[in-house]
Structure formats: structure tokens, C-alpha cells
Design an enzyme around this catalytic site. Structure first.
Site, short mmCIF file in Angstrom:
data_model
loop_
_atom_site.label_atom_id
_atom_site.label_comp_id
_atom_site.label_asym_id
_atom_site.label_seq_id
_atom_site.Cartn_x
_atom_site.Cartn_y
_atom_site.Cartn_z
CB ILE A 57 8.18 -17.12 0.40
CG1 ILE A 57 8.90 -17.11 1.74
CG2 ILE A 57 8.42 -18.43 -0.35
CD1 ILE A 57 8.45 -18.19 2.69
CD GLN A 116 -27.83 -6.96 -14.42
OE1 GLN A 116 -27.82 -7.42 -13.27
NE2 GLN A 116 -27.07 -7.44 -15.38
CD GLU A 164 -17.12 1.20 -13.91
OE1 GLU A 164 -17.93 1.56 -14.80
OE2 GLU A 164 -17.29 0.19 -13.21
CE LYS A 190 21.31 6.90 9.29
NZ LYS A 190 20.59 7.33 10.50
CG HIS A 208 -18.37 -2.17 -15.82
ND1 HIS A 208 -18.71 -1.92 -14.51
CD2 HIS A 208 -18.76 -3.44 -16.06
CE1 HIS A 208 -19.27 -2.99 -13.97
NE2 HIS A 208 -19.33 -3.93 -14.90
N GLY A 241 1.60 2.77 -2.72
CA GLY A 241 1.25 3.50 -3.94
C GLY A 241 2.27 3.23 -5.04
CE LYS A 242 4.84 -2.40 -4.94
NZ LYS A 242 4.47 -3.67 -5.58
CB SER A 283 -0.96 0.06 1.20
OG SER A 283 -1.81 -1.03 1.18
CB CYS A 336 -22.79 -3.31 -14.59
SG CYS A 336 -22.57 -4.98 -15.24
N1 GLN Z 1 -24.39 -9.42 -11.21
C1 GLN Z 1 -24.75 -8.84 -12.46
C2 GLN Z 1 -24.44 -9.76 -13.63
O1 GLN Z 1 -23.62 -10.64 -13.49
C3 GLN Z 1 -24.09 -7.49 -12.65
C4 GLN Z 1 -22.60 -7.59 -12.79
C5 GLN Z 1 -21.92 -6.25 -12.62
O2 GLN Z 1 -22.51 -5.31 -12.14
N2 GLN Z 1 -20.65 -6.17 -12.99
O3 GLN Z 1 -24.98 -9.60 -14.69
#
Ligand code: GLN
Length: 533
Positions: free
Chosen positions: A148, A385, A509, A223, A507, A15-16, A13, A381
């Protein structure tokens, strides 16, 4: 191609991943083409089967690989397009080797960590180079020096660097220089020991990036230089950032990281001109407006679970000259206390991706609240739904409508599996994954925001909008705004008579960048800001 290996010391953690990404930014701004990869020592074949609580978000590439979230940083900080080659785990390495062994490819030999595991790792480095026209490949080794399971990776990169030659490979070690409050002192010993550990296996890092909460001071730098065997200018300070992770490249440039890298690797370029990056930072750090966005999810305790999503919201804030205050709301709290109580002071509601039935009813209540109160809603996603289920239940009066993921017996499976998913029993890598084209309908919110009719976005899900309910839902006012033509799958839905009710099966994002906010996030934040007036 030149190779930069980034290892980490003392603790995880640090931030590599961000540091490697920030180096990518600097090199790109010097006119170099970069690509980045992450090698992780754990035994999962990929992170796709890991819970977001365990390992944070699973980042999806265009080619449908389920990868470590650091690849998200790499793509956000650079223009590299990464593929399934760019993330390697011990699990994958061993899976490949065992497959070859069973096939008899080793011709009777004893299969061993050295050379077979190390060769497999080196082959992957070569495969990445072969598949890319980048000038520089930055490879981050996950885990901490001394683990390891990390040893075969370190041995492999040592051998690789030896074969590549001194001007072609560089080792950077990211380490912790802790400040001990009670003593009022900065301590260098953990760094010394971590570098000693690397030297023990034959790696002398040329650059040390020292993560610290206090400035290092000349004596501390001296150092570290002396005991870690590097020139003092190769001791680079990386302080905690004040406002934004996008400050990291600027801070590292001040320490001449990119100059040093280019000098070591004999790369002749102009200095990096970071004017555009600084402009973007100013917008992010000094916004004029503010809005509050509720992210209604299940994995909200852990910052990393929705990494790309939170970043995309910030990018969209920057594009709208606004600070986005993200309020993480546990969907189960909405079930307990009601949507009105939990969401009252919000300017927008986002329901992100997710799996499993826990919290589902809370998310449905959030979507209903947004629809009825005309509050901007963005569903991603699972969030799409949820919006469909809510609309079916409360507008079309389809009692107990649901996704078969949450209720196999629902009388109205408005979200369901396609036939091709029905027989699937293996969990790893079997969802609808990766980039697919989507056709937007002219005149919709989505079309207006994208400014084009053909887009490509990334997927990671099993369940789909059930076309058997399409006519019924659209007749009641739901608008289909985007389709995956090849399979006639619904990709984007909207409610036209609403300030912003947009949800997508993909998605978005994964494709937002600080300098290029994603259109759907940008539109969502713009709509949220309109509610603040
Ligand atoms: N669980 C849902 C599906 O498999 C939505 C998946 C998600 O939001 N990435 O379709």
C-alpha cells in the site's frame, strides 16, 4: 538525462539494490556517467533513527546524510558520489508537505496524495538530475510491488516516465522465479502476478530481471515473456552468485542487460570492457592466503548490520591476495567466557561502531587482549573510544575510566560530549555527521598507509576523545596520528610499539571499493597476515 526505474516483485531481499548497483557498473564501463538513488516507502524521515537490527547498517554520505545501506552498494559498484538528495522516504515527503501546508504555501487548496505527494516525489527526481552531471539516473523503489505505501511512488514514476518520453525512461522489474523442489519445477506465476500488479497502475516494465536459483530454460523464458508482455530477450536471468556479489555485473552482462538498456534508451556507446573488474574478481575468488578476523560487536547476528565493514574487509583481502575469514564475536560472550578463550585463534581484532552500553566491557577486554598479545587491532568509531578507555584504565591506571555515554559518573571521562552536543535532545540527524578533513601526523602508521597528510573521512557519532586527558595518555605511549584541525579533535590514535594498533573516530568502511581497498583496512589485513607466518 535518462531515467531507469527499478522496482521489485514477489518478495523483499531479492538483491534489488545490488542489481541496480551492478547495472550502474556496466553502464559506467560503457563510458556513461551514472548516479543512483533509493526511494523508500517507510515513514521514518531517514533511516538514521532505526536500529541496525531492524534495517541493517545506516550508510553515511559525504554530505552527512544518514541513508539506506543500498547507497553503500551504489558507491562501491560505481564512482558516483551520492548526496542527501539520493535517498528519499515517505517520511521525508510528508514532512516537507506538512511544513509547506503549515506555512500556507498551498494557498487554501486541499492537500492530497495525488497530486501533492506525487509532485513532491517528481520534484525530487528533478532535483537529483539538476544536481548531477550524470547521463543516467537509476532509481530503485524500495519495498515490493503491491505494498500500500509504495503506491504514490509508483504513480509518481509512472507520471515522470510519461512526461520524459519513451526513449528517456525505462522500467526494470526485479522478480523472483522460485524453484519448487518437491515438484522439481520452476514457477512463473508469482512473476506474472507481480507484473500484472504493475500494469494495473499503468506501468509496463520493459525488462524483467528474474532472480532464480536454477537456470531458467527457453520454455520458462518464453512463458514469462508471453504473460508479462515483453520480448523474450528482455527476460533476464539473475542466478544466485557462487562466490562474490561482485560477480553480478558480469552475470548480467552475459544476459545483455546493458545492451538492452542502451538500446531502449537510445544510448550509443561501445560495449562494456570489464577486464579490470574481472581481474579484481579473480583476486577476490582465488586468494593465495587466508586470515581470521574477529569482528567484536553487538549487532552480529544480522549480516546487514555491518554491511560496509564486511565488504571493506573483503576488499582489503583482495588487495592482499588473501581470503578474510570473518568471525563474528558477540561482545557479551567475551564478558562471559573471557577474551583469551574467544579470540585465541584470530589473526586480528576489529571493533566496529556501535551505540549503548551493552557489550562494552567485552569490547574493552578484546582491545586489551589485542594490545597485550600484540595482535593487530583496528578500532572504528566506538572501536577507537574503546581503545582509549582500555589504554586509560590499564596503562595509565585511571580506575573506572569510561565514556560518559556508558557511565555518566565516571571519575575519568576520557570520552565525552563536546559542549555543542550537550544541549541536543532530538535524535534524528544531530550527530557529528559526514565528511570532515583530517590531518595525519608524518611518520605514523596511518600516514604511511594513506601516503598523504590530508584526508577526508565520514563521521557518525556524538562522543569525542576528551582533550583534557590528551597529555596524560600520550605521555604513557598512546600516539595521536590524526586531528580535525578546525576543532582540535582527535581522529586517529595508534600504539607505536605494536604490529598494528590503529583506531579512528571516523568510518573508513564507507569509502572502500572492491578495486580500491581502503588504506587502513589494507594495512590491517597485511598485519593480520604477518601473524599467520
Ligand atoms: N556511540 C558512540 C558515539 O556516539 C560511537 C558511535 C559510532 O560508533 N558510530 O560517539
Amino acid at each position: 538525462m535518462k531515467y531507469i526505474f527499478v522496482t521489485g516483485g514477489v518478495i523483499s531481499s531479492l538483491g534489488k539494490g545490488l542489481t541496480a548497483a551492478a547495472l550502474g557498473t556496466l553502464l559506467e564501463h560503457r563510458g556513461l556517467k551514472v548516479t543512483l538513488a533509493k526511494f523508500d516507502p517507510y515513514l521514518n524521515v531517514d533511516p538514521g533513527t532505526m536500529s541496525p537490527f531492524q534495517h541493517g547498517e545506516v550508510y553515511v554520505t559525504d554530505d552527512g546524510a544518514e541513508t539506506d545501506l543500498d547507497l553503500g552498494h551504489y558507491e562501491r559498484f560505481t564512482h558516483a558520489t551520492l548526496t542527501r538528495l539520493n535517498n528519499l522516504t515517505s517520511g521525508r515527503v510528508y514532512a516537507n508537505i506538512i511544513e509547506k501546508e503549515r506555512r500556507g504555501d498551498y494557498l487554501g487548496k486541499t492537500v492530497q496524495v495525488i497530486p501533492h505527494v506525487t509532485n513532491e516525489i517528481k520534484d525530487r527526481i528533478r532535483a537529483i538530475s539538476k544536481n548531477s552531471d550524470a547521463d543516467v539516473l537509476i532509481i530503485e523503489i524500495g519495498g515490493t510491488t503491491g505494498d500500500i505505501e509504495g503506491l504514490p511512488f509508483l504513480e509518481a514514476i509512472r507520471e515522470f516516465a510519461h512526461e520524459a518520453g519513451p526513449r528517456n525512461a525505462l522500467f526494470i522489474h526485479v522478480t523472483l522465479v522460485p524453484y519448487i523442489r518437491v515438484a522439481g519445477e520452476i514457477k512463473t506465476k508469482p512473476t506474472q502476478q507481480s507484473v500484472a500488479k504493475l500494469r494495473e497502475i499503468g506501468i509496463q516494465p520493459q525488462l524483467l530481471i528474474c532472480r532464480s536459483e536454477k537456470p531458467l530454460g527457453a520454455d520458462v523464458r518464453q512463458k514469462i515473456a508471453m504473460f508479462c508482455n515483453v520480448p523474450v530477450e528482455c527476460v533476464i536471468e539473475e542466478l544466485d552468485v557462487a562466490h562474490s556479489i561482485y560477480e553480478v555485473p558480469i552475470d548480467l552482462q552475459k544476459e545483455h542487460l546493458d545492451d538492452l538498456v542502451c538500446r531502449h534508451l537510445a544510448l550509443k556507446t561501445e560495449p562494456a570492457n570489464m577486464a579490470d573488474w574481472k581481474r579484481m574478481l579473480r583476486r577476490l575468488i582465488h586468494p593465495r592466503r587466508q586470515c581470521r578476523i574477529a569482528v567484536v560487536g553487538k549487532y552480529i547476528q544480522l549480516q546487514d548490520s555491518y554491511k560496509s565493514l564486511y565488504e571493506s574487509l573483503k576488499h582489503a583481502g583482495g588487495a592482499n591476495d588473501a581470503a578474510v575469514k570473518i568471525i563474528r564475536v558477540d561482545a557479551e560472550d567475551i564478558e562471559k567466557h573471557g577474551a583469551a578463550k574467544m579470540l585465541r585463534r584470530m589473526n586480528g581484532i576489529l571493533v566496529p561502531g556501535g551505540f549503548g552500553r551493552r557489550g562494552i566491557e567485552g569490547k574493552i577486554a578484546a582491545a586489551r587482549y589485542a594490545r597485550e598479545k600484540k595482535l593487530p587491532y583496528f578500532g572504528i568509531c566506538l572501536g577507537m573510544q574503546i581503545a582509549v578507555i582500555e589504554f586509560a584504565r590499564n596503562v595509565c591506571k585511571l580506575k573506572n575510566a569510561n565514556s560518559t555515554e556508558f557511565d555518566a559518573q565516571t571519575p575519568h571521562p576520557v570520552i565525552a560530549l563536546l559542549d555543542e552536543q550537550r544541549g541536543v535532545t532530538e535524535k534524528g540527524g544531530t550527530m557529528r555527521l559526514g565528511a570532515m578533513p583530517c590531518k595525519l601526523v608524518v611518520g605514523t602508521h596511518a600516514h604511511r598507509l594513506y601516503g598523504t597528510t590530508l584526508i577526508s573521512e565520514r563521521h557518525r557519532h556524538r562522543y569525542e576523545f576528551n582533550n583534557a586527558y590528551r597529555d596524560q595518555l600520550t605521555a604513557a605511549g598512546l600516539r595521536i596520528a590524526g586531528l580535525y584541525a578546525e576543532k582540535d579533535l582527535v581522529e586517529v590514535i595508534e600504539i607505536p610499539d605494536h604490529p598494528y594498533f590503529v583506531a579512528c573516530q571516523f568510518h573508513p568502511e564507507f569509502k572502500s571499493r572492491p578495486n580500491e581497498a581502503h588504506p587502513l583496512f589494507r594495512g590491517f589485513i597485511a598485519a593480520a597476515l604477518r601473524t599467520t607466518r
